[in-house]
Design a protein around this motif. Structure first.
Motif, PDB file in Angstrom:
ATOM      1  N   UNK A 159       0.879  -1.076   0.080  1.00 39.80           N
ATOM      2  CA  UNK A 159       0.041   0.037  -0.121  1.00 39.80           C
ATOM      3  C   UNK A 159       0.862   1.260  -0.097  1.00 39.80           C
ATOM      4  N   UNK A 160       1.781   1.276   0.753  1.00 42.18           N
ATOM      5  CA  UNK A 160       2.861   2.482   1.007  1.00 42.18           C
ATOM      6  C   UNK A 160       3.459   2.626  -0.222  1.00 42.18           C
ATOM      7  N   UNK A 161       3.951   1.656  -0.939  1.00 44.91           N
ATOM      8  CA  UNK A 161       4.808   1.715  -2.220  1.00 44.91           C
ATOM      9  C   UNK A 161       3.750   2.648  -3.291  1.00 44.91           C
ATOM     10  N   UNK A 162       2.637   2.899  -2.997  1.00 45.24           N
ATOM     11  CA  UNK A 162       2.048   3.667  -4.080  1.00 45.24           C
ATOM     12  C   UNK A 162       2.265   5.113  -3.844  1.00 45.24           C
ATOM     13  N   UNK A 360      10.775   1.966  -2.609  1.00 38.94           N
ATOM     14  CA  UNK A 360       9.751   1.037  -2.180  1.00 38.94           C
ATOM     15  C   UNK A 360       9.482   0.495  -0.783  1.00 38.94           C
ATOM     16  N   UNK A 361      10.400   0.799   0.036  1.00 41.25           N
ATOM     17  CA  UNK A 361      10.322   0.164   1.439  1.00 41.25           C
ATOM     18  C   UNK A 361      10.375   1.237   2.471  1.00 41.25           C
ATOM     19  N   UNK A 362      10.857   2.332   2.286  1.00 40.38           N
ATOM     20  CA  UNK A 362      11.063   3.346   3.470  1.00 40.38           C
ATOM     21  C   UNK A 362       9.626   3.895   3.806  1.00 40.38           C
ATOM     22  N   UNK A 363       8.754   4.254   2.880  1.00 40.07           N
ATOM     23  CA  UNK A 363       7.588   4.753   3.246  1.00 40.07           C
ATOM     24  C   UNK A 363       6.672   3.878   4.109  1.00 40.07           C
ATOM     25  N   UNK A 364       6.970   2.713   4.264  1.00 36.17           N
ATOM     26  CA  UNK A 364       6.215   1.480   5.328  1.00 36.17           C
ATOM     27  C   UNK A 364       6.945   1.332   6.491  1.00 36.17           C
TER      28      UNK A 364
END
Length: 462
Positions: A159-162, A360-364
């Protein structure tokens, strides 16, 4: 969160798929606006140099300094918006920041040049960038937190990768807009008025973003706090001191991760366009097209990697990005220096692949480092201090060091350092994939998953 804490959660939040889609769209538009501005500025920096610094022998560096001013203002904005977001909620802050950010971008497009008002022109340029930076200080972090607190635990990475999809779309749109203008206008027309058009387009984007965000629901994690957890009775100064005192270790980890991400990000998107045109004599539009192609490739795989991080964890993907930075940065720049469009593309593409591992990973990952009551403030402080000190100044530092030393491999050395910092930060980080956010109840995607979780938790709660 530790396993024992799961048993203490009697409530399980079930995510509404339709609301989640609206949340993704509402948060992504802010990132679109932010990176539309950054992409546009990076691609017209040589024109801005001519318009605002016509008498300076260091015009390009002065223009990058104006860009860096926005990053100097970001920590101030991060502290202000972060503490406010922990006190009054995430939704209201995000509605304001997207509008202010767009106003700063559009304001730049209205500024008179040096020929019209003299030294006041570059001063106003710095002011416009500071306004944009102040608002941005609460924007990306707030969007990460807002989306993380809405997302199901087992799907948070996907979800956060969007969120970076909005980032990439904004950057690509700004770049394509500049390419189109340069292809249809003469250089004199671009310098006279054409460069202003992309910045002015940001004004309606701000109003659209504010409208979409006002329609969203506040996050369950924030709403389900006790009043004492929100620290509403504390002053921002007291709140900030306690946040730093209690969260210094995860804040250092976050700052290290952000450094690796943003040094790579701003090297590719902020400095490389100028590096190719000024140092390697590559024509402006082909240089921009090469970077846009790389960004499109990143956009096609970023959500795939986000989804993969829910399956195998965030850390393996981050490890890959950091190790590639440390090992491959020098070979990629040696390939770029060979010249020729194919060599430049093949040298730029690995840089994009390094970047997407973090993107792709830091937002989550970053919001999961902190508890709900201090999540916005702690993330905003660590994120923006790191971006301002290292990420946002990357184009300025790289340009200055290349000019001073004459060594065209300086950007590679900077990326290697960023990779080493990433490796150390990941080593000390706990794996957050699949776990509830600290201080929040578990969030699931369906009632069926909620029933399964209640059945699993029942023996522990008995």
């Amino acid at each position: 969160m530790k396993a024992s804490n799961f048993a203490d959660q009697s409530d399980i939040t079930v995510s509404d798929p339709r609301e989640l889609k609206r949340t993704v769209a509402g948060t992504a538009i802010g990132n679109f606006t932010e990176w539309y501005d950054f992409g546009t500025y990076s691609y017209v920096v040589t024109i801005i140099s001519t318009v605002f610094f016509p008498t300076s022998s260091l015009a390009d560096i002065a223009s990058f300094a104006a860009l860096a001013v926005s990053f100097v203002a970001r920590p101030i904005g991060g502290i202000f918006w972060g503490m406010l977001g922990d006190r009054i909620g995430r939704k209201g802050v995000l509605a304001i920041t997207v509008l202010m950010m767009a106003a700063g971008t559009a304001g730049l497009g209205l500024l008179p040049g040096y020929a019209a008002i003299g030294i006041a022109a570059p001063i106003l340029l710095f002011v416009a960038r500071a306004v944009q930076g102040f608002s941005t200080g609460g924007e990306y972090v707030g969007a990460m937190i807002f989306l993380s607190e809405h997302a199901p635990d087992r799907q948070r990475g996907h979800v956060c990768s969007f969120l970076p999809v909005g980032t990439l779309a904004g950057y690509i749109t700004g770049a394509l807009f500049v390419i189109l203008l340069q292809a249809t206008l003469t250089h004199e027309q671009m310098v006279s008025w054409g460069w202003r058009i992309p910045f002015l387009v940001a004004a309606p984007l701000g109003f659209v973003g504010m409208y979409l965000r006002q329609k969203l629901d506040e996050t369950p994690a924030y709403e389900n706090q006790d009043d004492s957890e929100r620290m509403n009775k504390r002053s921002p100064v007291e709140q900030g001191k306690e946040t730093i005192a209690r969260q210094w270790r995860p804040m250092l980890i976050a700052a290290g991760l952000v450094l690796s991400f943003n040094v790579t990000n701003y090297m590719l998107t902020g400095y490389l366009p100028t590096y190719l045109t000024e140092k390697l004599d590559v024509a402006s539009n082909p240089a921009l097209i090469i970077i846009v192609i790389v960004m499109v490739i990143i956009g096609l795989i970023v959500t795939f990697l986000g989804n993969l991080s829910d399956r195998i964890g965030r850390k393996p993907i981050m490890w890959a990005g950091s190790i590639m930075l440390a090992v491959l940065s020098l070979p990629t720049f040696l390939l770029i220096l060979k010249g020729g469009y194919l060599s430049i593309f093949l040298g730029t593409l690995p840089m994009g692949l390094m970047l997407v591992c973090f993107m792709s990973t830091e937002p989550s990952t970053l919001p999961a480092l902190f508890p709900t009551s201090t999540r916005y403030g702690a993330t905003a402080i660590s994120y923006n201090l790191s971006v301002s000190a290292f990420g946002g100044t990357t184009p300025l530092i790289a340009a200055a060091l290349v000019d001073f030393t004459g060594d065209l491999l300086v950007p590679a050395y900077i990326l290697i350092i960023a990779g080493v910092v990433g490796i150390v930060s990941i080593w000390f980080m706990a794996e957050p994939a699949g776990k509830p956010l600290e201080g929040a109840s578990p969030t699931v995607a369906s009632e069926e998953e909620a029933e399964e979780m209640r059945a699993e938790l029942q023996p522990a709660m008995a």
